[in-house]
Design a protein around this motif. Sequence first.
Motif, PDB file in Angstrom:
ATOM      1  N   ALA A  70       0.829  -1.215   0.000  1.00 42.49           N
ATOM      2  CA  ALA A  70       0.000   0.000   0.000  1.00 42.49           C
ATOM      3  C   ALA A  70       0.858   1.257   0.000  1.00 42.49           C
ATOM      4  CB  ALA A  70      -0.926  -0.009   1.219  1.00 42.49           C
ATOM      5  N   PHE A  71       1.980   1.223   0.728  1.00 42.31           N
ATOM      6  CA  PHE A  71       2.861   2.388   0.729  1.00 42.31           C
ATOM      7  C   PHE A  71       3.581   2.545  -0.606  1.00 42.31           C
ATOM      8  CE2 PHE A  71       2.693   1.916   5.449  1.00 42.31           C
ATOM      9  CZ  PHE A  71       2.246   3.197   5.731  1.00 42.31           C
ATOM     10  N   GLN A  72       3.853   1.448  -1.269  1.00 45.20           N
ATOM     11  CA  GLN A  72       4.474   1.538  -2.589  1.00 45.20           C
ATOM     12  C   GLN A  72       3.480   2.057  -3.629  1.00 45.20           C
ATOM     13  OE1 GLN A  72       6.580  -2.124  -3.634  1.00 45.20           O
ATOM     14  NE2 GLN A  72       6.967  -2.514  -1.459  1.00 45.20           N
ATOM     15  N   ASP A  73       2.193   1.771  -3.413  1.00 41.28           N
ATOM     16  CA  ASP A  73       1.160   2.180  -4.367  1.00 41.28           C
ATOM     17  C   ASP A  73       0.632   3.570  -4.051  1.00 41.28           C
ATOM     18  OD1 ASP A  73       1.443  -0.245  -5.594  1.00 41.28           O
ATOM     19  OD2 ASP A  73      -0.324  -1.158  -4.678  1.00 41.28           O
ATOM     20  N   GLY A 332       3.876  -1.861   8.318  1.00 42.12           N
ATOM     21  CA  GLY A 332       4.355  -1.794   6.940  1.00 42.12           C
ATOM     22  C   GLY A 332       5.311  -0.665   6.631  1.00 42.12           C
ATOM     23  N   ILE A 333       5.633   0.190   7.609  1.00 44.33           N
ATOM     24  CA  ILE A 333       6.478   1.351   7.335  1.00 44.33           C
ATOM     25  C   ILE A 333       7.932   0.909   7.196  1.00 44.33           C
ATOM     26  CG2 ILE A 333       7.386   3.503   8.296  1.00 44.33           C
ATOM     27  CD1 ILE A 333       4.612   3.886   9.613  1.00 44.33           C
ATOM     28  N   MET A 334       8.522   1.195   6.044  1.00 45.48           N
ATOM     29  CA  MET A 334       9.905   0.822   5.771  1.00 45.48           C
ATOM     30  C   MET A 334      10.730   1.975   5.215  1.00 45.48           C
ATOM     31  SD  MET A 334      10.663  -2.400   6.526  1.00 45.48           S
ATOM     32  CE  MET A 334      11.878  -3.054   5.371  1.00 45.48           C
ATOM     33  N   ALA A 335      10.126   3.160   5.089  1.00 48.03           N
ATOM     34  CA  ALA A 335      10.849   4.295   4.509  1.00 48.03           C
ATOM     35  C   ALA A 335      10.254   5.594   5.019  1.00 48.03           C
ATOM     36  CB  ALA A 335      10.780   4.252   2.981  1.00 48.03           C
ATOM     37  N   THR A 400      -1.826  10.543  -3.549  1.00 45.33           N
ATOM     38  CA  THR A 400      -2.916   9.724  -4.069  1.00 45.33           C
ATOM     39  C   THR A 400      -2.621   8.264  -3.763  1.00 45.33           C
ATOM     40  OG1 THR A 400      -3.470  11.235  -5.877  1.00 45.33           O
ATOM     41  CG2 THR A 400      -4.139   8.941  -6.139  1.00 45.33           C
ATOM     42  N   GLN A 401      -3.587   7.567  -3.177  1.00 44.21           N
ATOM     43  CA  GLN A 401      -3.458   6.127  -2.975  1.00 44.21           C
ATOM     44  C   GLN A 401      -3.933   5.431  -4.248  1.00 44.21           C
ATOM     45  OE1 GLN A 401      -5.870   5.522   0.595  1.00 44.21           O
ATOM     46  NE2 GLN A 401      -4.032   5.392   1.844  1.00 44.21           N
ATOM     47  N   LEU A 402      -3.025   4.807  -4.951  1.00 43.29           N
ATOM     48  CA  LEU A 402      -3.370   4.103  -6.176  1.00 43.29           C
ATOM     49  C   LEU A 402      -4.051   2.782  -5.839  1.00 43.29           C
ATOM     50  CD1 LEU A 402      -0.055   4.766  -8.141  1.00 43.29           C
ATOM     51  CD2 LEU A 402      -2.174   6.097  -8.189  1.00 43.29           C
ATOM     52  N   VAL A 403      -4.974   2.367  -6.703  1.00 41.48           N
ATOM     53  CA  VAL A 403      -5.810   1.210  -6.411  1.00 41.48           C
ATOM     54  C   VAL A 403      -5.175  -0.060  -6.957  1.00 41.48           C
ATOM     55  CG1 VAL A 403      -8.039   0.121  -6.807  1.00 41.48           C
ATOM     56  CG2 VAL A 403      -7.914   2.587  -6.389  1.00 41.48           C
ATOM     57  N   ARG A 404      -4.955  -1.015  -6.073  1.00 45.40           N
ATOM     58  CA  ARG A 404      -4.525  -2.347  -6.488  1.00 45.40           C
ATOM     59  C   ARG A 404      -5.574  -3.368  -6.036  1.00 45.40           C
ATOM     60  NH1 ARG A 404       0.645  -4.680  -7.699  1.00 45.40           N
ATOM     61  NH2 ARG A 404       1.515  -2.615  -7.350  1.00 45.40           N
TER      62      ARG A 404
END
Length: 411
Positions: A70-73, A332-335, A400-404
């Motif tokens: 989710a953070f990558q998207d 999920g936080i890695m960055a 923007t949260q992109l939808v996967r």
Amino acid sequence: MKRRIPNRHDLAPLMQFKKPEFDATKRRLDKALTIDDLRRIAKRRTPKAAFDYTDGSAEAELSLARARQAFQDIEFHPAVLRDVSKVNTGWDVLGAPVSLPFGIAPTGFTRMMQTEGEIAGARAAGRAGIPFALSTMGTTSIEDVKAANPLGRNWFQLYMWKDRDRSMALVDRAVTAGYDTLLVTVDVPVAGARLRDTRNGMSIPPALTLRTVANALPRPQWWIDFLTTEPLSFASLDRWSGTVAELLDTMFDPTVTFDDLAWIKTQWPGKLVVKGIQTVADAKAVTDIGADGIVLSNHGGRQLDRAPIPFHLLPSVAAEVGNDTEIILDTGIMAGADIVAAIALGARFTMVGRAYLYGLMAGGQAGVDRAIQILAGQIERTMRLLGVASLEELTPQHVTQLVRLAPRATT
């Protein structure tokens, strides 16, 4: 093309050999540029059972993978031609200032990951001006963490046990020691199915079997540290001999309700934060009880697999209760960019668990310092590139949260 022999004046600027670094820990940490780099170092240096306890999550580990995805998207929307010569990465959280918009999350059995354990985390957090949270399942006492971080902000995380008197005795100790915030974790009526731990035969303390000895041979420093320092003891209980799952299932109380939470609030004089919120309705319910903050969290994916993704839940929760309570996000936080995105979408603060533990396993207290330094640098750089000079300037328009993954339409 005409050629010539270079003279020494031409060569001198090019002859810039680095001085050798004889400190092996500093040498490997300096090469780590990301939290993923620290994770790779940690995996090399830590026995499998201890590393997997940190790295793994529940069942098929879908919740953790989805949270990271989710953070990558996300897509950032930078504003240009802004003065970002100076950037302020701090503000007030739960009534007191923080230098960065993240703190160290409560983690269990921490000295098993690396013998410096919570002391390393508390000292690093104090130096960085961020809070350190001690777990009920931590391996350093409430008082010793306070002594390691006497001037910093210490938070205590509480599991309500079946033995209520024992739970509240911990709360009393945290009050006496001067902890300013109580995190009440509410997503553990029973322990999640952490299959890596089961397969590894994870126990407290680690058992010496042929397999664990073979796995330890290339990692002698971990065993030297483990066997030559104080035996594992806990923040909140006597020593335990058995598996992690057995320990948790003897302690966690599946009868805890909102009434219990309201009662706990009457017993705690400081700020009270409810950790493990995964729906808008529950965020509203604990806010109505008077919680000073909530942590949107699925326990790092370690409880219910396929649980909601906290980062996806954030905008809806912020719209519902963001004006009434402070929202903290983990999982999920890695960055540093993950943290900036969370703040932009309505979080007041974030917490990192694995990212801190990877640093700890990679290099003890110096590794925790490095993890904080990596995240701080990424936060500042991301803010500058977005064209914002303070956390207050971050808004949902920046992300923007992109939808996967999206719900299937129903008829």
